[in-house]
Design a protein around this motif. Structure first.
Motif, PDB file in Angstrom:
ATOM      1  N   ASN A 260       0.820  -1.213   0.000  1.00 26.47           N
ATOM      2  CA  ASN A 260       0.000   0.000   0.000  1.00 26.47           C
ATOM      3  C   ASN A 260       0.854   1.264   0.000  1.00 26.47           C
ATOM      4  OD1 ASN A 260      -2.536  -1.088  -0.208  1.00 26.47           O
ATOM      5  ND2 ASN A 260      -2.866  -1.227   2.009  1.00 26.47           N
ATOM      6  N   ALA A 261       1.984   1.230   0.715  1.00 24.16           N
ATOM      7  CA  ALA A 261       2.870   2.402   0.750  1.00 24.16           C
ATOM      8  C   ALA A 261       3.440   2.668  -0.642  1.00 24.16           C
ATOM      9  CB  ALA A 261       3.987   2.193   1.767  1.00 24.16           C
ATOM     10  N   GLN A 262       3.781   1.598  -1.362  1.00 21.88           N
ATOM     11  CA  GLN A 262       4.287   1.746  -2.730  1.00 21.88           C
ATOM     12  C   GLN A 262       3.217   2.370  -3.623  1.00 21.88           C
ATOM     13  OE1 GLN A 262       7.320   1.290  -3.972  1.00 21.88           O
ATOM     14  NE2 GLN A 262       8.075   0.714  -1.956  1.00 21.88           N
ATOM     15  N   LEU A 263       2.013   1.855  -3.458  1.00 20.35           N
ATOM     16  CA  LEU A 263       0.880   2.354  -4.238  1.00 20.35           C
ATOM     17  C   LEU A 263       0.656   3.845  -3.991  1.00 20.35           C
ATOM     18  CD1 LEU A 263      -1.262  -0.019  -5.419  1.00 20.35           C
ATOM     19  CD2 LEU A 263      -2.788   1.464  -4.136  1.00 20.35           C
ATOM     20  N   LEU A 264       0.660   4.201  -2.722  1.00 29.89           N
ATOM     21  CA  LEU A 264       0.474   5.603  -2.341  1.00 29.89           C
ATOM     22  C   LEU A 264       1.608   6.462  -2.890  1.00 29.89           C
ATOM     23  CD1 LEU A 264      -1.028   7.762  -0.672  1.00 29.89           C
ATOM     24  CD2 LEU A 264       0.309   7.045   1.318  1.00 29.89           C
ATOM     25  N   GLY A 265       2.828   5.971  -2.738  1.00 33.27           N
ATOM     26  CA  GLY A 265       4.002   6.713  -3.212  1.00 33.27           C
ATOM     27  C   GLY A 265       3.924   6.977  -4.710  1.00 33.27           C
ATOM     28  N   LYS A 266       3.578   5.935  -5.461  1.00 32.34           N
ATOM     29  CA  LYS A 266       3.504   6.092  -6.923  1.00 32.34           C
ATOM     30  C   LYS A 266       2.398   7.066  -7.309  1.00 32.34           C
ATOM     31  CE  LYS A 266       5.933   2.032  -8.328  1.00 32.34           C
ATOM     32  NZ  LYS A 266       5.801   0.899  -7.384  1.00 32.34           N
ATOM     33  N   GLY A 267       1.262   6.983  -6.598  1.00 26.91           N
ATOM     34  CA  GLY A 267       0.149   7.900  -6.868  1.00 26.91           C
ATOM     35  C   GLY A 267       0.543   9.345  -6.603  1.00 26.91           C
ATOM     36  N   LEU A 268       1.252   9.582  -5.506  1.00 25.14           N
ATOM     37  CA  LEU A 268       1.651  10.952  -5.150  1.00 25.14           C
ATOM     38  C   LEU A 268       2.741  11.456  -6.090  1.00 25.14           C
ATOM     39  CD1 LEU A 268       1.723  10.785  -1.223  1.00 25.14           C
ATOM     40  CD2 LEU A 268      -0.106  11.637  -2.696  1.00 25.14           C
ATOM     41  N   GLU A 269       3.597  10.528  -6.520  1.00 25.17           N
ATOM     42  CA  GLU A 269       4.702  10.900  -7.415  1.00 25.17           C
ATOM     43  C   GLU A 269       4.177  11.492  -8.726  1.00 25.17           C
ATOM     44  OE1 GLU A 269       6.874   7.666  -9.072  1.00 25.17           O
ATOM     45  OE2 GLU A 269       8.781   8.718  -9.047  1.00 25.17           O
ATOM     46  N   ALA A 270       3.007  11.002  -9.134  1.00 23.62           N
ATOM     47  CA  ALA A 270       2.438  11.443 -10.418  1.00 23.62           C
ATOM     48  C   ALA A 270       1.826  12.843 -10.343  1.00 23.62           C
ATOM     49  CB  ALA A 270       1.390  10.427 -10.864  1.00 23.62           C
ATOM     50  N   GLU A 272       2.115  16.610 -10.123  1.00 22.39           N
ATOM     51  CA  GLU A 272       3.167  17.577 -10.430  1.00 22.39           C
ATOM     52  C   GLU A 272       3.297  18.623  -9.330  1.00 22.39           C
ATOM     53  OE1 GLU A 272       4.517  20.053 -14.339  1.00 22.39           O
ATOM     54  OE2 GLU A 272       3.058  18.433 -14.569  1.00 22.39           O
ATOM     55  N   GLY A 273       4.528  18.893  -8.930  1.00 19.84           N
ATOM     56  CA  GLY A 273       4.779  19.929  -7.927  1.00 19.84           C
ATOM     57  C   GLY A 273       5.036  19.345  -6.548  1.00 19.84           C
ATOM     58  N   LEU A 274       4.432  18.196  -6.285  1.00 20.29           N
ATOM     59  CA  LEU A 274       4.674  17.534  -5.004  1.00 20.29           C
ATOM     60  C   LEU A 274       6.022  16.819  -5.098  1.00 20.29           C
ATOM     61  CD1 LEU A 274       2.844  17.178  -2.461  1.00 20.29           C
ATOM     62  CD2 LEU A 274       2.358  14.891  -3.283  1.00 20.29           C
ATOM     63  N   GLN A 275       6.851  16.996  -4.074  1.00 21.78           N
ATOM     64  CA  GLN A 275       8.180  16.373  -4.136  1.00 21.78           C
ATOM     65  C   GLN A 275       8.197  15.081  -3.339  1.00 21.78           C
ATOM     66  OE1 GLN A 275      10.541  19.827  -2.936  1.00 21.78           O
ATOM     67  NE2 GLN A 275      12.032  19.090  -4.446  1.00 21.78           N
ATOM     68  N   ILE A 276       8.581  14.016  -3.999  1.00 28.35           N
ATOM     69  CA  ILE A 276       8.636  12.724  -3.316  1.00 28.35           C
ATOM     70  C   ILE A 276       9.685  11.844  -3.980  1.00 28.35           C
ATOM     71  CG2 ILE A 276       6.618  12.018  -4.705  1.00 28.35           C
ATOM     72  CD1 ILE A 276       5.928  10.082  -2.417  1.00 28.35           C
ATOM     73  N   ALA A 288       6.754  13.170   1.832  1.00 29.54           N
ATOM     74  CA  ALA A 288       6.713  14.049   0.662  1.00 29.54           C
ATOM     75  C   ALA A 288       6.786  15.494   1.130  1.00 29.54           C
ATOM     76  CB  ALA A 288       5.430  13.801  -0.132  1.00 29.54           C
ATOM     77  N   SER A 289       7.112  16.386   0.189  1.00 33.57           N
ATOM     78  CA  SER A 289       7.283  17.795   0.542  1.00 33.57           C
ATOM     79  C   SER A 289       6.454  18.691  -0.372  1.00 33.57           C
ATOM     80  CB  SER A 289       8.770  18.145   0.440  1.00 33.57           C
ATOM     81  OG  SER A 289       8.930  19.535   0.359  1.00 33.57           O
ATOM     82  N   VAL A 290       5.948  19.793   0.208  1.00 37.12           N
ATOM     83  CA  VAL A 290       5.190  20.771  -0.578  1.00 37.12           C
ATOM     84  C   VAL A 290       6.037  22.011  -0.859  1.00 37.12           C
ATOM     85  CG1 VAL A 290       2.956  19.997   0.298  1.00 37.12           C
ATOM     86  CG2 VAL A 290       4.162  21.835   1.495  1.00 37.12           C
ATOM     87  N   GLU A 291       7.330  21.869  -0.672  1.00 38.73           N
ATOM     88  CA  GLU A 291       8.253  22.996  -0.783  1.00 38.73           C
ATOM     89  C   GLU A 291       8.101  23.771  -2.101  1.00 38.73           C
ATOM     90  OE1 GLU A 291      12.271  21.801  -0.141  1.00 38.73           O
ATOM     91  OE2 GLU A 291      12.994  23.856   0.087  1.00 38.73           O
ATOM     92  N   GLN A 292       7.866  23.045  -3.189  1.00 38.64           N
ATOM     93  CA  GLN A 292       7.808  23.727  -4.485  1.00 38.64           C
ATOM     94  C   GLN A 292       6.387  24.127  -4.886  1.00 38.64           C
ATOM     95  OE1 GLN A 292      10.124  21.389  -7.282  1.00 38.64           O
ATOM     96  NE2 GLN A 292      11.982  22.132  -6.293  1.00 38.64           N
ATOM     97  N   LEU A 293       5.471  24.021  -3.932  1.00 38.03           N
ATOM     98  CA  LEU A 293       4.084  24.418  -4.219  1.00 38.03           C
ATOM     99  C   LEU A 293       3.763  25.716  -3.476  1.00 38.03           C
ATOM    100  CD1 LEU A 293       2.388  20.911  -3.816  1.00 38.03           C
ATOM    101  CD2 LEU A 293       2.607  22.198  -5.947  1.00 38.03           C
TER     102      LEU A 293
END
Ligand code: PLP
Length: 346
Positions: A260-270, A272-276, A288-293
């Motif tokens: 599930n963590a992999q699934l979540l990670g891949k979903g968040l990676e897609a 744009e702007g969210l850093q992971i 993950a980071s919102v630094e660039q948002l």
């Protein structure tokens, strides 16, 4: 009330029905007198799983860690540990307040202990030197990241300890996450460490406690320390019983949490702007980071909360999400879609 998707930690789980039943029907006795059969069963089972001689049940991982350090050290000595370790950062200064030892922290980039650096930190003998009396490592490692320490690295640390006559203690709060992630039994991971603690309340989903395991003589001394700290139990079989159920039934859940963590990670990676960095997701922790948002972390987490999703802030710009019992794939699809909407609307 709307259902909350709580991803702050794997400690937020509710006990399973089997754990509740085990608590209700537990056979108990006075554990300080050594007469609680359920506590004894948990301690023996834990020792067996870790391949150690004996075990000792504690109310928390923090107490187990502190009692272990107290057992291994004298006031004024030094201990080597990771600068992001729980024992150094999140135990209310217990090392100085209780054991009164001096921590000598080292960086552990990517969860790997650099052996040459560690050896440099071991104090030489001398009238002005404190004795280095313990090496503390952590697996899974790294505050809020849950990275796995490679098995050969653990064994290198143990070899170093042996060379200098210094015991190696492993804070293995999430050792079963490490075991599942590396496809090796916990017993194999901890084979060369002198003692190891693991938590029952993280991925194992039990409501209470942690177990310290090691050599008989060490556990006997640690039992005195536990008692000194007011950690002695009377009819603790009630709180040990769900721990036994956890050890016997929850390993498949940990595997599911990692998927599930992999699934979540891949979903968040897609998004744009969210850093992971998905290569950092070794176990059940996603950061993950919102630094660039154009949004602060507080505002981001507030907007998640408005949609019934809880995540934990871990720095000025980043957050973590931890998978656990009670988090299903469908929850994660919802989380990914909510995050996508928040980011899209910025
Ligand atoms: C959670 C944790 C602990 C402390 O366990 P508690 O039962 O919460 O006191 C210690 N070390 C690590 C690495 C942990 O993750």
């Amino acid at each position: 009330m709307r259902n909350i998707i709580d991803l702050r930690s794997d400690t937020v789980t509710q006990p399973t029905q089997e754990m509740r039943d085990a608590m209700y029907y537990a056979v108990v006795g006075d554990d300080i007198m050594g007469e609680d059969p359920t506590v004894r069963e948990l301690e023996t089972l834990a020792a067996d799983i870790m391949g150690k001689e004996d075990g000792l049940f504690f109310s928390s991982g923090t107490l187990a860690n502190q009692a272990a350090v107290m057992t291994y050290t004298q006031r004024g000595e030094e201990i080597i540990l990771g600068d992001t370790s729980h024992i150094y950062n999140l135990e209310v200064g217990g090392l100085s307040a209780l054991s009164q030892v001096q921590p000598r922290p080292m960086a552990v980039p990517k969860g790997i202990y650099e052996i040459a650096l560690m050896e440099e930190l071991i104090q030489e003998e001398g009238i002005q030197r404190a004795k280095t009396s313990l090496i503390c490592i952590e697996n899974t490692n790294n505050l809020n990241a849950g990275m796995v320490v490679p098995l050969e690295n653990i064994n290198q640390v143990c070899a170093l300890g042996k060379k200098h006559g210094i015991p190696v203690y492993l804070d293995g709060a999430r050792i079963f996450n490490a075991a599942v992630a590396s496809g090796v039994e916990a017993k194999e991971i901890v084979k060369n460490v002198d003692a190891v603690m693991f938590a029952l309340t993280k991925g194992l989903s039990a409501p209470f406690g942690a177990v310290l395991t090691g050599r008989k003589e060490f556990i006997q001394k640690a039992r005195w320390m536990k008692q000194r700290l007011g950690g002695g139990f009377r009819q603790a079989g009630f709180i040990a019983a769900p721990g036994i159920v956890a050890l016997k039934t929850m390993m498949p859940q940990i595997e599911k949490d990692h998927k599930n963590a992999q699934l979540l990670g891949k979903g968040l990676e897609a998004i744009e702007g969210l850093q992971i960095d998905v290569s950092r997701i070794h176990t059940n922790i996603v950061t993950a980071s919102v630094e660039q948002l154009p949004i602060t972390i507080e505002e981001f987490l507030n907007r998640l909360l408005e949609k019934g999703i809880k995540a934990k802030r871990i720095s000025k710009t980043s957050f973590r999400m931890v998978t656990h019992l009670g988090i299903e794939e469908s929850h994660l699809q919802e989380v990914i879609s909510v995050v996508k909407n928040i980011v899209f609307q910025l």
